[in-house]
Design a protein around this motif. Structure first.
Motif, short mmCIF file in Angstrom:
data_model
loop_
_atom_site.label_atom_id
_atom_site.label_comp_id
_atom_site.label_asym_id
_atom_site.label_seq_id
_atom_site.Cartn_x
_atom_site.Cartn_y
_atom_site.Cartn_z
N GLY A 115 0.79 -1.13 0.02
CA GLY A 115 0.02 -0.03 -0.10
C GLY A 115 0.80 1.21 0.10
O GLY A 115 0.26 2.31 0.40
N ALA A 116 2.21 1.28 -0.18
CA ALA A 116 2.98 2.39 -0.21
C ALA A 116 2.94 3.05 -1.55
O ALA A 116 3.02 4.38 -1.39
N GLY A 117 2.23 2.82 -2.70
CA GLY A 117 1.97 3.40 -3.82
C GLY A 117 3.20 3.30 -4.79
O GLY A 117 3.42 4.06 -5.65
N LYS A 118 3.48 2.08 -4.87
CA LYS A 118 4.58 1.56 -5.88
C LYS A 118 3.89 1.58 -7.29
O LYS A 118 4.59 2.25 -8.20
N THR A 119 2.71 1.09 -7.51
CA THR A 119 2.14 0.99 -8.62
C THR A 119 1.83 2.46 -9.17
O THR A 119 1.69 2.87 -10.31
N VAL A 120 1.03 3.23 -8.25
CA VAL A 120 0.86 4.55 -8.44
C VAL A 120 1.98 5.34 -9.02
O VAL A 120 2.06 6.19 -10.04
N LEU A 121 3.14 5.19 -8.26
CA LEU A 121 4.31 5.83 -8.66
C LEU A 121 4.82 5.21 -10.21
O LEU A 121 5.20 6.32 -10.99
N ALA A 122 4.75 4.07 -10.30
CA ALA A 122 5.11 3.52 -11.58
C ALA A 122 4.27 4.18 -12.88
O ALA A 122 4.64 4.37 -13.87
N LEU A 123 3.03 4.25 -12.49
CA LEU A 123 2.09 4.80 -13.51
C LEU A 123 2.39 6.26 -13.83
O LEU A 123 2.12 6.54 -14.97
N GLU A 124 2.57 7.00 -12.80
CA GLU A 124 2.75 8.36 -12.94
C GLU A 124 4.22 8.51 -13.67
O GLU A 124 4.08 9.31 -14.80
N ILE A 177 9.80 -0.56 -27.10
CA ILE A 177 8.95 -0.86 -25.99
C ILE A 177 9.88 -0.75 -24.76
O ILE A 177 10.60 -1.47 -24.58
N LEU A 178 9.13 0.17 -23.70
CA LEU A 178 9.88 0.12 -22.28
C LEU A 178 9.49 -0.78 -21.29
O LEU A 178 8.10 -0.39 -20.97
N PRO A 179 9.73 -1.79 -20.86
CA PRO A 179 8.86 -2.87 -20.11
C PRO A 179 8.40 -2.10 -18.64
O PRO A 179 9.84 -1.74 -18.05
N VAL A 180 7.54 -1.95 -18.07
CA VAL A 180 7.22 -1.47 -16.81
C VAL A 180 6.74 -2.67 -16.11
O VAL A 180 5.55 -3.00 -16.22
N LEU A 181 7.21 -3.50 -15.44
CA LEU A 181 7.12 -4.68 -14.74
C LEU A 181 6.38 -4.41 -13.33
O LEU A 181 7.16 -4.32 -12.75
N ASP A 182 5.22 -4.79 -13.22
CA ASP A 182 4.63 -4.64 -12.11
C ASP A 182 4.35 -5.79 -11.13
O ASP A 182 3.80 -6.72 -11.40
N GLY A 183 4.92 -5.76 -9.87
CA GLY A 183 4.41 -6.88 -8.83
C GLY A 183 5.56 -7.98 -8.90
O GLY A 183 4.87 -9.17 -8.97
N LEU A 184 6.90 -8.01 -9.13
CA LEU A 184 7.56 -9.02 -8.92
C LEU A 184 7.25 -9.85 -7.37
O LEU A 184 7.42 -11.04 -7.40
N ARG A 209 24.80 -3.58 -27.37
CA ARG A 209 25.91 -3.90 -26.30
C ARG A 209 25.48 -3.34 -25.18
O ARG A 209 26.37 -3.53 -24.07
N ASP A 210 24.27 -2.52 -24.97
CA ASP A 210 23.93 -1.94 -23.62
C ASP A 210 22.89 -2.78 -23.01
O ASP A 210 22.13 -3.50 -23.54
N VAL A 211 22.80 -2.43 -21.55
CA VAL A 211 21.88 -3.08 -20.82
C VAL A 211 20.32 -2.84 -21.25
O VAL A 211 20.19 -1.26 -21.69
N GLY A 212 19.28 -3.36 -21.24
CA GLY A 212 18.12 -2.92 -21.70
C GLY A 212 17.45 -1.84 -20.54
O GLY A 212 17.21 -2.41 -19.51
N PRO A 213 16.67 -0.82 -20.76
CA PRO A 213 15.83 -0.08 -19.96
C PRO A 213 14.72 -0.55 -19.54
O PRO A 213 14.21 -1.55 -20.16
N LEU A 214 14.45 -0.47 -18.16
CA LEU A 214 13.31 -1.11 -17.53
C LEU A 214 12.79 -0.57 -16.45
O LEU A 214 13.82 0.28 -15.66
N ILE A 215 11.56 -0.78 -15.95
CA ILE A 215 11.11 -0.33 -14.39
C ILE A 215 10.57 -1.27 -14.07
O ILE A 215 9.80 -2.18 -14.64
#
Length: 678
Positions: free
Chosen positions: A161-170, A229-236, A268-274
């Protein structure tokens, strides 16, 4: 969600494929029947055999029309990305608003950089959701923070309930708002939908575009291939079950995800992600290693100034909230201020009292537990009132239905209402709910309905020639009895898949076709002392081989990437190839030797038995469960649970539903009846 017609396109080609297969089957059957009747010259036989081959040629020409779009692939992909960005923005804006309690006022979350010892990314020490508010304006907002992170890999952690998904959505929506044509489109993916045994990360991204945004698979693959596509991976933290109420340090699925993220790269670079994950789960999971080359931030509790600002900004009637705001200013460490320091409870409070009620009654509650119970008792009525409700669910019905479902999450069957939080399980899988209606009742009803369904084929005994009527009647009665016995079993979920999508499936189809051809031809040649000759036997065996090959490649266990209701639908469709194979295997030999009605008399009961008792077993059992639960649950249970997700009461977790928060699940288990007060 409306997209580029990917689902419609796939359905169109599926229909075309089915019609083509039917044309091949009909032409082959016609040729076989003509050869069986005999009296043909050799040239006539060759002509008849050429007829199905000609149909196959036409089919191949039609399927060749599925060619990719011509043009500059990279330039086209940039245009596709702009279209996708609009789709993602429209869909995620609705989710963002729902998480904010059907409003647009935001809680200005704060976060700090969490120190890591293994290859961290460079990032600022702290940041805010937005640059507005009473806190120092020198802290970067979430977009600026992310763009300052090098490389662009961000892990968002926090308590429940800390707001992780809200922060990622913002962050997702702000990145879309300011993206250029060459920048990737952020796409949020619930990690519980990742089938880590069958999908790589690029395949997961492609699947998300096709399923959630209705993109044709070739266009989706082009966007992924061009790194748009920038993966925004929610809920590990939602990927693996708890162990004795605590995160599992082994967590096999989540561990596989971290390995895949560490291997993810662009050139040759690491892939961006959230990535988002609860703090306890991430700490337990990453005791050895975490996501490499990433900045980990921890969402901080909401401070008193931000809490008061959010409540004041969201209030429709500021005077109603003034006593609460004054009390919090005077008691920054009091129980009310402490409870409202988590975004979920803060948003819950604002939602409960948004339209009516007296927020000052919160000041009379003695401690945090009483405050929690008070807010949760008013949550369902508030959510029902503020969420579009076309089916007219009442708060009382919603409460009773959701409470009844909590009884399924009792792993021992002996939990009392006062049992501590955390001992219940969390996943509600539709086809596993049937014991809720009573095991004996559901099994008895299943046996009865399955037997009756098979007995509906008894009129075939009157349609066949008189000499076969008795045999067909006895056969159908025996099959009905066997099917009734099979109805006592639970069955294994099955899913219908495209048999030509991958090289592995095409290989299995070819092997199944070859095996079926050999078996079918052998059966046809020995049925009645070689009555038709080799040509007819091979042609009929080909039909059996095709049915067998399709069953082997089109039916498999469902992937976790399927949604909750999709598992039920896919299992129902899996009955088609299973029933077709069983019906052809039994009915075709009899039909070719004794006529169409004899073939139907023997083949249809076997096909129906295979479809109900084997192919669609869990869908049939789920339907029986709903019939037995009419007074306790809505008949269209999946539709109701989808609405509950929209209302913020439930959430998706792969092929399961979960209560939006464990606190809500625990409270519902303790309260069978809805509160009587306002």
């Amino acid at each position: 969600m409306a997209g580029l017609g990917g689902h419609r396109r796939r359905r169109k080609w599926l229909l075309i494929g089915a019609l083509c297969a039917l044309a091949v089957g009909v032409s082959a059957a016609y040729a076989v029947r003509a050869i069986i009747h005999g009296g043909l010259q050799p040239t006539d036989t060759v002509t008849l055999l050429g007829f199905p081959l000609g149909v196959v040629g036409i089919v191949l020409a039609v399927m060749a029309l599925r060619k990719p779009v011509d043009g500059n692939d990279a330039e086209l992909a940039r245009g596709w990305a702009s279209t996708l960005a609009k789709q993602v923005e429209a869909g995620e804006s609705a989710v963002w608003r729902q998480l904010l309690g059907d409003d647009t006022r935001r809680i200005n979350l704060a976060y700090v950089l969490h120190s890591t010892t293994v290859r961290p990314a460079a990032a600022p020490a702290a940041g805010r959701l937005t640059a507005d508010g009473p806190s120092p304006a020198t802290l970067p907002d979430i977009v600026t923070y992310y763009r300052s992170t090098q490389p662009l890999r961000l892990v968002v952690t926090g308590a429940a309930g800390a707001g992780k998904t809200v922060l990622a959505l913002e962050l997702l929506l702000a990145l879309i708002d300011g993206r250029s044509d060459d920048e990737p489109v952020p796409v949020r993916i619930p990690l519980s939908r990742w089938d880590t045994e069958r999908q790589s990360l690029p395949e997961l991204l492609q699947h998300r575009l096709t399923e959630a945004y209705d993109w044709p698979s070739d266009l989706a693959a082009g966007l992924v291939r061009h790194h748009l596509i920038l993966p925004v991976l929610d809920g590990l933290d939602e990927m693996d079950p708890l162990v004795n109420g605590s995160p599992d340090p082994a967590a096999p699925r989540a561990t596989t995800v971290i390995r895949a993220l560490n291997a993810y790269q662009h050139g040759r670079d690491v892939g961006p992600l959230i990535l988002t994950c609860r703090t306890r789960h991430y700490d337990a999971l990453t005791s050895n290693t975490g996501v490499l080359d990433a900045a980990r931030i921890a969402v901080a509790p909401v401070d008193t100034a931000d809490t008061r600002l959010y409540l004041a900004n969201r209030a429709l009637d500021a005077a109603r909230w003034q006593p609460v705001l004054d009390h919090m200013a005077a008691n920054p460490a009091g129980p009310l201020t402490t409870v409202l320091s988590t975004p979920w409870r803060l948003c819950l409070t604002a939602t409960v009292y948004h339209h009516d009620g007296d927020p000052s009654e919160l000041l009379t509650l003695p401690d945090a537990d009483v405050l929690d119970r008070h807010l949760l008792a008013r949550y369902i009525p508030a959510a029902t009132r503020t969420t579009p409700n076309p089916r007219g669910y009442t708060p009382q019905d919603v409460h009773r239905w959701l409470h009844h479902l909590t009884t399924h999450l009792d792993p021992t069957g002996v939990l009392t209402a006062q049992a501590p939080r955390g001992v219940e399980t969390t996943d509600l899988v539709l086809h596993e709910l049937w014991p809720l209606a009573g095991r004996t009742l559901v099994r008895a009803t299943d046996v009865l309905l399955t037997t009756l369904a098979l007995l509906t084929t008894l009129p075939l005994a009157w349609a066949v020639p008189q000499w076969a009527a008795g045999m067909v009647a006895i056969l159908i009665s025996a099959i009905a009895a066997v099917s009734g016995s099979l109805a006592l079993t639970v069955g294994i979920p099955k899913s219908l898949v495209n048999p030509l999508r991958t090289a592995e499936r095409r290989s299995v189809l070819a092997r199944g076709l070859g095996f079926g051809l050999v078996v079918g031809s052998t059966v046809m040649l020995v049925v009645d002392g070689l009555p038709f000759g080799l040509t007819a036997g091979v042609a009929a065996g080909l039909a059996l081989g095709l049915a067998f090959g399709l069953m082997e490649t089109m039916v498999q266990e469902p992937s976790v990437s399927l949604g909750a209701r999709a598992v039920i639908r896919s299992n129902a469709l899996a009955a088609l190839p299973v029933g077709l194979w069983a019906g052809l295997m039994i009915g075709l030999p009899f039909g070719l030797t004794n006529g169409l009605m004899i073939g139907l008399g023997f083949g249809l009961p076997f096909g129906l038995m295979a479809a109900l008792a084997v192919g669609a077993r869990i869908t049939w059992r789920y339907t029986v469960f709903l019939l037995c639960s009419r007074r306790r649950l809505p008949f269209r249970l999946g539709l109701f649970l989808d609405w509950a997700v929209t209302a913020g009461l439930m959430r998706y977790s792969g092929p399961a539903y979960q209560y939006r928060h464990r606190e809500l699940q625990h409270w519902l288990r303790q309260h069978p009846q809805p509160p009587s007060g306002p």
